[in-house]
Design a protein around this motif. Sequence first.
Motif, PDB file in Angstrom:
ATOM      1  N   GLN A  86      -4.130  -4.284 -11.287  1.00 36.92           N
ATOM      2  CA  GLN A  86      -4.667  -5.354 -10.437  1.00 36.92           C
ATOM      3  C   GLN A  86      -3.623  -6.437 -10.193  1.00 36.92           C
ATOM      4  N   GLU A  87      -2.845  -6.753 -11.232  1.00 39.10           N
ATOM      5  CA  GLU A  87      -1.833  -7.805 -11.114  1.00 39.10           C
ATOM      6  C   GLU A  87      -0.714  -7.387 -10.163  1.00 39.10           C
ATOM      7  N   ILE A  88      -0.349  -6.137 -10.201  1.00 40.26           N
ATOM      8  CA  ILE A  88       0.719  -5.630  -9.325  1.00 40.26           C
ATOM      9  C   ILE A  88       0.319  -5.737  -7.860  1.00 40.26           C
ATOM     10  N   PHE A  89      -0.945  -5.434  -7.579  1.00 33.09           N
ATOM     11  CA  PHE A  89      -1.404  -5.416  -6.184  1.00 33.09           C
ATOM     12  C   PHE A  89      -2.015  -6.751  -5.742  1.00 33.09           C
ATOM     13  N   LYS A  90      -1.779  -7.806  -6.526  1.00 38.49           N
ATOM     14  CA  LYS A  90      -2.385  -9.099  -6.211  1.00 38.49           C
ATOM     15  C   LYS A  90      -1.520  -9.909  -5.243  1.00 38.49           C
ATOM     16  N   ALA A  91      -0.633  -9.294  -4.542  1.00 38.11           N
ATOM     17  CA  ALA A  91       0.329 -10.029  -3.709  1.00 38.11           C
ATOM     18  C   ALA A  91      -0.255 -10.355  -2.337  1.00 38.11           C
ATOM     19  N   ASP A  92       0.331 -11.382  -1.709  1.00 39.63           N
ATOM     20  CA  ASP A  92      -0.021 -11.718  -0.331  1.00 39.63           C
ATOM     21  C   ASP A  92       0.726 -10.831   0.667  1.00 39.63           C
ATOM     22  N   ASN A  93       1.618 -10.015   0.143  1.00 40.78           N
ATOM     23  CA  ASN A  93       2.422  -9.120   0.967  1.00 40.78           C
ATOM     24  C   ASN A  93       1.521  -8.164   1.746  1.00 40.78           C
ATOM     25  N   GLU A  94       1.687  -8.138   3.079  1.00 35.98           N
ATOM     26  CA  GLU A  94       0.818  -7.334   3.944  1.00 35.98           C
ATOM     27  C   GLU A  94       0.951  -5.847   3.643  1.00 35.98           C
ATOM     28  N   LYS A  95       2.170  -5.424   3.348  1.00 37.73           N
ATOM     29  CA  LYS A  95       2.406  -4.010   3.067  1.00 37.73           C
ATOM     30  C   LYS A  95       1.640  -3.575   1.816  1.00 37.73           C
ATOM     31  N   MET A  96       1.700  -4.418   0.753  1.00 35.27           N
ATOM     32  CA  MET A  96       1.003  -4.093  -0.498  1.00 35.27           C
ATOM     33  C   MET A  96      -0.505  -4.079  -0.296  1.00 35.27           C
ATOM     34  N   LYS A  97      -1.005  -5.036   0.478  1.00 40.14           N
ATOM     35  CA  LYS A  97      -2.444  -5.084   0.753  1.00 40.14           C
ATOM     36  C   LYS A  97      -2.897  -3.821   1.480  1.00 40.14           C
ATOM     37  N   THR A  98      -2.084  -3.387   2.433  1.00 40.56           N
ATOM     38  CA  THR A  98      -2.431  -2.197   3.220  1.00 40.56           C
ATOM     39  C   THR A  98      -2.454  -0.952   2.341  1.00 40.56           C
TER      40      THR A  98
END
Length: 632
Positions: A86-98
């Motif tokens: 969960q912490e790894i994917f908690k970014a505002d980065n659009e690519k990571m969210k996608t």
Amino acid sequence: MKPYLQAENLSKRWGELMLFENISFTLFEGQKVALIARNGTGKSTLLDLLAGKDSPDSGTITISNNIEMGYFEQIPRLDPEHTVHQEIFKADNEKMKTVKEFELAMEQNNQERITELSAKMDELGAWDIEVEIKQVLTQLKINHLDQPVKQLSGGQQKRLGLAKVLINKPDLLILDEPTNHLDLEMIEWLETYLGKSKSTLLMVTHDRYFLDRVCNEIIEMDDNQIYNYQGNYSLFLQKRNERIEMQQASVAKAQNLLRTELDWMRRMPKARGTKAKYRVDSFYNLKEKASKKIGEESIDLNVKSARLGKKIVETEHLSKSFPGVKLIEDFTYKFSRFEKVGIVGKNGTGKTTFLNLITGKIKPDSGKIEIGQTIKFGHYRQKGITFDPKERVIDAVNKIAEVIHFEDGSQMTSAQLLTRFLFPPEMQYNFIEKLSGGEQRRLYLCTVLMQNPNFLILDEPTNDLDIMTLNVLEEYIRLFEGCVVVVSHDRFFMDKIVDHLFIFEGNGKITDFPGDYTTYRKSVEAQQKEESLKTASEKKAEKNEQKHTLKKGPKKKLTFKEKQEMEALEKEIATLEEKKNELETLLNSGDLSHDKLFEKSKQLGQIKSAIDEKEFRWLELSELDSQLKNNK
């Protein structure tokens, strides 16, 4: 080059202490910059300002539009209730969210959403990000994605924080001491990773090899001024020395001129009217310039060690394990007078445990340790700082001794010793909470050395110390008339001070290597190259054998080896099919949490890939067997 970040006339005060005043610099696209300054001059504070975590007292910071910034702090800000995943994917980065949304859609088998997100993944170029995530996590030894953050050790949390920043691949990457809590293998990987990265980089580090190989520019913050040096650390040392020599010459010239002006001021008091005002102004300017310090402050660590007898420390058949892990097995060694030993190995292989065994902090499972009667340990621990933050610097030292007596009969007051450690009298009455992390480490080092040890044990002494302090510490250890055992991930530090290395290889094995760290790494690389050439040679021989077999004539049946492979494949495929069925049942049960769903879905995908691969190979062999039988 495009300017990514501009700092103009920044000033910051912490309480009564002025950290820096009216400093300005610019970071351009593609630069890899290191920030160097003494401890206590506000390096971490400056990074906080640039990253927007704090505000300057005055001055402006301008970041170019559409620039994504990643900031790795010395103490990462993580949510303790999150899992690692969960912490790894908690970014505002659009690519990571996608990527996260796509994985969720796959788990839910939402075909409409999958189609929509697939197009977005194409647009963002996000298909390779999962491979990159796995690479970074593997190299930083982050293996349990479902583990809660609050259960991680301090070092594991730092590595997780670093992984988060690297995975997002920001345009501008700001790193504050990224090599702390990494083992040597991780540091070498990070060195290569950042060297190839397209991110613009601003970094604070004390690791001089790391700095030398990654950075192409150095910013030095000294005496409230900024000095820029093009090139790596080696060139910085040369150019900085030239700068100091020029300043010394300039101050000496100003002092000579001041003597003349001072004579004039004394002889002609009446001339201080309007006619000679420019001369008076010139005098005060000269006075300010001439009173600047010449050269640099340095730490004089000329502390004598206690007398060393013939018997030092002897270990005999030493073993130590903890549940599920063997750290030291059957280790025998007799320390000699004046030797300096470095200890290297991956995290968790027993380095700190070994130090605690020597000093009697913990007991071995078997074997014995004999300590010479004259031995007096000085143990600098990773977590040794236990100062009361409300206590004054001088009081913390006086608790140990107000007067330090040396073996040669000389003595020194605690205040004098502190002054030698770059704690001038006015600073000695500061509260410890006002010291920077590096200054607290320097004070801790002072309290260890002032006890007059003759067997010095240093566990990661380089963390949070500035490069200037490290240079002096290295010189002190070089001249130290006692034994030294040091655990450090700082390769430069190890190369300068150790005679040989204990290599902690894991599973209890310790090897004694005769040489410094660089020599050891070269020997490892040479061995790996030799093994690689041997493997290539074996493959070539195998191909030649196959060609020779073909020349002898067509095969009439499967070889014994091929038959064995075919039978093994049938068993492996059956086992994998069972696992696949179990996972599919589990995934369809509706009883799994989101994290478990993600984990089991990944396992299912891996198993399906393995089945496809093995079935394809089985079909190849089966068709070959049929063809050979038909050709009889």
